[in-house]
Structures are given as structure tokens and as C-alpha cells.
Design an enzyme around this catalytic site. Structure first.
Site, PDB file in Angstrom:
ATOM      1  N   HIS A  99       0.798  -1.220   0.000  1.00 59.11           N
ATOM      2  CA  HIS A  99       0.000   0.000   0.000  1.00 59.11           C
ATOM      3  C   HIS A  99       0.835   1.277   0.000  1.00 59.11           C
ATOM      4  O   HIS A  99       0.278   2.378  -0.112  1.00 59.11           O
ATOM      5  CB  HIS A  99      -0.968  -0.002   1.190  1.00 59.11           C
ATOM      6  CG  HIS A  99      -2.299   0.607   0.865  1.00 59.11           C
ATOM      7  ND1 HIS A  99      -3.444   0.376   1.606  1.00 59.11           N
ATOM      8  CD2 HIS A  99      -2.694   1.448  -0.127  1.00 59.11           C
ATOM      9  CE1 HIS A  99      -4.454   1.044   1.093  1.00 59.11           C
ATOM     10  NE2 HIS A  99      -4.031   1.701   0.033  1.00 59.11           N
ATOM     11  N   ASP A 122      -9.891  -0.530   3.904  1.00 57.61           N
ATOM     12  CA  ASP A 122      -8.708  -1.115   4.528  1.00 57.61           C
ATOM     13  C   ASP A 122      -9.012  -1.503   5.972  1.00 57.61           C
ATOM     14  O   ASP A 122      -9.786  -0.844   6.657  1.00 57.61           O
ATOM     15  CB  ASP A 122      -7.588  -0.062   4.511  1.00 57.61           C
ATOM     16  CG  ASP A 122      -6.192  -0.633   4.661  1.00 57.61           C
ATOM     17  OD1 ASP A 122      -6.038  -1.666   5.332  1.00 57.61           O
ATOM     18  OD2 ASP A 122      -5.245  -0.016   4.127  1.00 57.61           O
ATOM     19  N   HIS A 124      -6.668  -1.309   8.114  1.00 55.72           N
ATOM     20  CA  HIS A 124      -5.734  -0.456   8.845  1.00 55.72           C
ATOM     21  C   HIS A 124      -5.921   1.007   8.456  1.00 55.72           C
ATOM     22  O   HIS A 124      -6.490   1.318   7.403  1.00 55.72           O
ATOM     23  CB  HIS A 124      -4.292  -0.889   8.547  1.00 55.72           C
ATOM     24  CG  HIS A 124      -4.048  -2.337   8.780  1.00 55.72           C
ATOM     25  ND1 HIS A 124      -4.204  -3.291   7.787  1.00 55.72           N
ATOM     26  CD2 HIS A 124      -3.677  -3.013   9.897  1.00 55.72           C
ATOM     27  CE1 HIS A 124      -3.939  -4.486   8.282  1.00 55.72           C
ATOM     28  NE2 HIS A 124      -3.618  -4.346   9.563  1.00 55.72           N
ATOM     29  N   ASP A 126      -3.307   3.222   8.043  1.00 55.61           N
ATOM     30  CA  ASP A 126      -2.174   3.682   7.225  1.00 55.61           C
ATOM     31  C   ASP A 126      -1.890   5.163   7.463  1.00 55.61           C
ATOM     32  O   ASP A 126      -1.522   5.903   6.554  1.00 55.61           O
ATOM     33  CB  ASP A 126      -2.429   3.419   5.738  1.00 55.61           C
ATOM     34  CG  ASP A 126      -2.489   1.935   5.413  1.00 55.61           C
ATOM     35  OD1 ASP A 126      -2.081   1.133   6.272  1.00 55.61           O
ATOM     36  OD2 ASP A 126      -2.952   1.579   4.318  1.00 55.61           O
ATOM     37  N   HIS A 139       4.282   1.192   4.190  1.00 54.86           N
ATOM     38  CA  HIS A 139       2.914   0.896   3.741  1.00 54.86           C
ATOM     39  C   HIS A 139       1.880   1.238   4.815  1.00 54.86           C
ATOM     40  O   HIS A 139       0.688   1.337   4.510  1.00 54.86           O
ATOM     41  CB  HIS A 139       2.771  -0.558   3.271  1.00 54.86           C
ATOM     42  CG  HIS A 139       2.710  -1.586   4.359  1.00 54.86           C
ATOM     43  ND1 HIS A 139       2.107  -2.813   4.186  1.00 54.86           N
ATOM     44  CD2 HIS A 139       3.189  -1.588   5.633  1.00 54.86           C
ATOM     45  CE1 HIS A 139       2.208  -3.521   5.307  1.00 54.86           C
ATOM     46  NE2 HIS A 139       2.864  -2.803   6.183  1.00 54.86           N
ATOM     47  N   ASP A 226      -7.360  -1.984  -0.244  1.00 50.88           N
ATOM     48  CA  ASP A 226      -6.426  -2.962   0.292  1.00 50.88           C
ATOM     49  C   ASP A 226      -7.214  -4.251   0.514  1.00 50.88           C
ATOM     50  O   ASP A 226      -8.237  -4.246   1.205  1.00 50.88           O
ATOM     51  CB  ASP A 226      -5.857  -2.437   1.611  1.00 50.88           C
ATOM     52  CG  ASP A 226      -4.748  -3.308   2.185  1.00 50.88           C
ATOM     53  OD1 ASP A 226      -4.831  -4.540   2.055  1.00 50.88           O
ATOM     54  OD2 ASP A 226      -3.820  -2.741   2.799  1.00 50.88           O
ATOM     55  N   ASP A 228      -6.759  -6.585   2.421  1.00 47.31           N
ATOM     56  CA  ASP A 228      -6.934  -7.008   3.803  1.00 47.31           C
ATOM     57  C   ASP A 228      -8.118  -6.311   4.470  1.00 47.31           C
ATOM     58  O   ASP A 228      -8.448  -6.604   5.625  1.00 47.31           O
ATOM     59  CB  ASP A 228      -5.648  -6.846   4.624  1.00 47.31           C
ATOM     60  CG  ASP A 228      -5.263  -5.407   4.950  1.00 47.31           C
ATOM     61  OD1 ASP A 228      -6.141  -4.531   5.005  1.00 47.31           O
ATOM     62  OD2 ASP A 228      -4.063  -5.156   5.176  1.00 47.31           O
ATOM     63  N   GLU A 271      -1.894  -5.084  -2.029  1.00 48.67           N
ATOM     64  CA  GLU A 271      -1.590  -6.031  -0.956  1.00 48.67           C
ATOM     65  C   GLU A 271      -2.001  -7.474  -1.260  1.00 48.67           C
ATOM     66  O   GLU A 271      -2.246  -8.268  -0.350  1.00 48.67           O
ATOM     67  CB  GLU A 271      -2.185  -5.578   0.376  1.00 48.67           C
ATOM     68  CG  GLU A 271      -1.620  -4.258   0.902  1.00 48.67           C
ATOM     69  CD  GLU A 271      -0.220  -4.353   1.495  1.00 48.67           C
ATOM     70  OE1 GLU A 271       0.339  -5.458   1.526  1.00 48.67           O
ATOM     71  OE2 GLU A 271       0.317  -3.293   1.914  1.00 48.67           O
TER      72      GLU A 271
END
Length: 299
Positions: A99, A122, A124, A126, A139, A226, A228, A271
């Protein structure tokens, strides 16, 4: 939506500091992204991959950021590539890679659409910086950089003023935020729809609310997805999986609603790590979601 799509691959794994995600662009192509989009009716221009070199040393003097110099170089090149495709009138579709490549993608987009709104899909945030990051992996800093916060060699890509507006930025699917990120998100006022909101409100309402934010006074919308963000059951081939994520069907609904809004002007899917995957499942999910966000219909 633009009928010409330019695919730009970025086989970057330095931002994650974990091998495998550099194979993501190949896995996505193998899963049939070009054929899928052409079948919907788009003209697809595959521009190949930006070259990523792996330095012998993972550190740069004076900072804890891993592979900073090479990540900055690649993102500068990506910024130019994205800007060049948009200058042609093409829709840039960037495939990764980790990312950290969002830094270059968004910087390139902002050259043409300086008021871009962003949906950041996402697990997360980031939104770490060198001061808050527990790992030094870039990332986990890409959204912060795109908002104008971080190391100068990253925030200067595309120009020091090429930054996103936090009030036009929405994070969807968050369920793993570092303490420093939580404080930063609250300070900047970035809207976050965590898994709690998705469970409670439903994905349809979340997307409706998100679209109100990212289209209010903007000149386009960028999707940074992303894999994930989805639950590891549906996308096992990611480097930082977090259980309890967005489902496969919820994600298709989100992409379908985004397609119906007809506001998307650029996108990236990142990712995908084939080494950690099962029979290229995660890349196939990525391509299926691309189908939905570009308007694929069952009937």
C-alpha cells in the site's frame, strides 16, 4: 465512466518489508483482469510494471523508515505514470504491490484533480508517521503522506501542495489502528467507518454516507482498496490479515454502489500476496471486485 482504462503494475514489497506482495500484479493479471474489463466493454491498455529495485540496506541514514529512498523513487515514477495516463484521458488503475504505492498514485491523480475525494478501503488506517510507527514500514504511512504528513522525500512527490483534504477522505473497514493513528485520525477529522458501523448500519448505508463526504465539493473520487479490508476467510493472501473483516458479498455491494454513483475517476488494488494465498483466491477476488466497481451486471 471513462471507457479507456490504463493498468499500471507496481511490484513493490519494500513498504511492507515482506516478500511475496511484489508478485501481486502478476497474480492479478493471471486472474484475468484485462479480459474481465474488456468483456464489460472497456478498452484496456496494460502499461506494464514500474521497475522496483531491492537495495542491500533497508535503512536510510537519519530515519527509521525502511527502504525510504527506493520507495520515494518508485512513487515519483508512479506519480508521473499516473499523471501521464490521465493526461491522455485514461482512467488509471494501479495494481500492487503493497500500500505504499498509494503515495505515488494519489500524487499523480492530484495533478489533474486537485480536489479528489478518497475512499480508503482497509483494515488499517495507514496513518502512521515516523514518530508513531511501531515498525518503520512505509505501507502503514501512505494515507498520512497523502494528507501531507511524513518525511519530506515522500510528501514532496507531486509537489508539496498536492495533498488530500482530510474532510473529503473516508476510511472503510478499519479494525486495527495503532495508538498514534487513533489520535491523528481524530485530530485531522478523517471519517472512519469501523467494522462496528458496518455491522450496525449495513454496507449500503455506510457507502451512501461515505459518498456524501467524498463527493461534496470534489472533482473526482479515488478508490484505494487494500485486500486485507476483507475478511481473511475470503482473502487469505495478504501480509497483514485481521479477522472479523468485510465479507465478500458486502464488498461487492460497496463496489456496485460506487459504480452506480458514477463518480470514480481513479483506483488502485493492493496487498495481494500470492505466497500466502490459496490457489490465487485473493487475486481472483480483487478482479471480481474490479468487475463490480467498473459496472459489471448479472443481467
Amino acid at each position: 465512466m471513462n471507457s479507456n482504462i490504463s493498468i499500471i503494475g507496481v511490484p513493490m514489497d519494500l513498504g511492507a518489508d515482506r516478500r511475496g506482495v511484489d508478485m501481486g500484479p502478476s497474480a492479478i493479471r493471471y486472474a484475468g483482469v484485462v479480459e474481465r474489463l474488456e468483456k464489460i466493454g472497456y478498452t484496456v491498455h496494460d502499461e506494464g510494471d514500474i521497475v522496483v529495485r531491492r537495495p542491500k540496506q533497508n535503512t536510510t541514514a537519519g530515519t527509521n523508515l525502511k527502504y525510504l529512498d527506493e520507495i520515494a523513487r518508485v512513487n515519483r515514477e508512479l506519480c508521473d505514470a499516473v499523471s501521464g495516463e490521465m493526461k491522455k484521458g485514461h482512467f488509471p488503475l494501479v495494481i500492487g504491490g503493497d500500500h505504499s504505492i498509494a503515495i505515488g498514485t494519489i500524487a499523480g491523480v492530484l495533478q489533474h484533480r486537485p480536489k479528489t475525494g478518497v475512499i480508503w478501503y482497509d483494515a488499517h488506517g495507514d496513518m502512521n508517521t515516523a514518530e508513531t510507527s511501531p515498525s518503520g514500514n512505509i505501507h502503514g504511512m501512505s494515507l498520512a503522506v497523502s494528507l501531507g504528513y511524513g518525511h519530506e522525500s515522500l510528501t514532496s512527490i507531486g509537489g508539496a501542495d498536492a495533498n488530500l483534504d482530510p474532510e473529503k477522505t473516508v476510511l472503510i473497514g478499519a479494525r486495527a489502528l495503532d495508538p498514534g493513528e487513533k489520535e491523528f485520525i481524530q485530530k485531522l477529522g478523517v471519517k472512519v467507518f469501523t467494522m462496528h458501523e458496518i455491522d450496525r448500519m449495513g454496507m449500503a448505508r455506510v457507502m451512501e454516507e461515505a459518498l456524501k463526504i467524498v463527493t461534496n465539493g470534489t472533482d473526482g473520487v479515488h478508490l484505494s482498496l487494500d485486500l486485507d479490508g476483507l475478511d481473511p476467510h475470503d482473502c487469505p493472501g495478504v501480509g497483514t490479515p485481521v479477522i472479523g473483516g468485510i465479507s465478500y458479498r458486502e464488498s461487492h455491494l460497496a463496489m456496485e454502489i460506487l459504480a452506480e454513483a458514477n463518480v470514480l475517476t481513479s483506483a488502485e488494488f493492493v496487498e495481494v500476496n500470492p505466497i500466502l494465498d490459496q490457489m490465487n483466491q485473493t487475486a481472483r477476488v480483487a478482479v471480481a471486485l474490479m468487475g463490480s466497481v467498473f459496472g459489471e451486471k448479472l443481467l
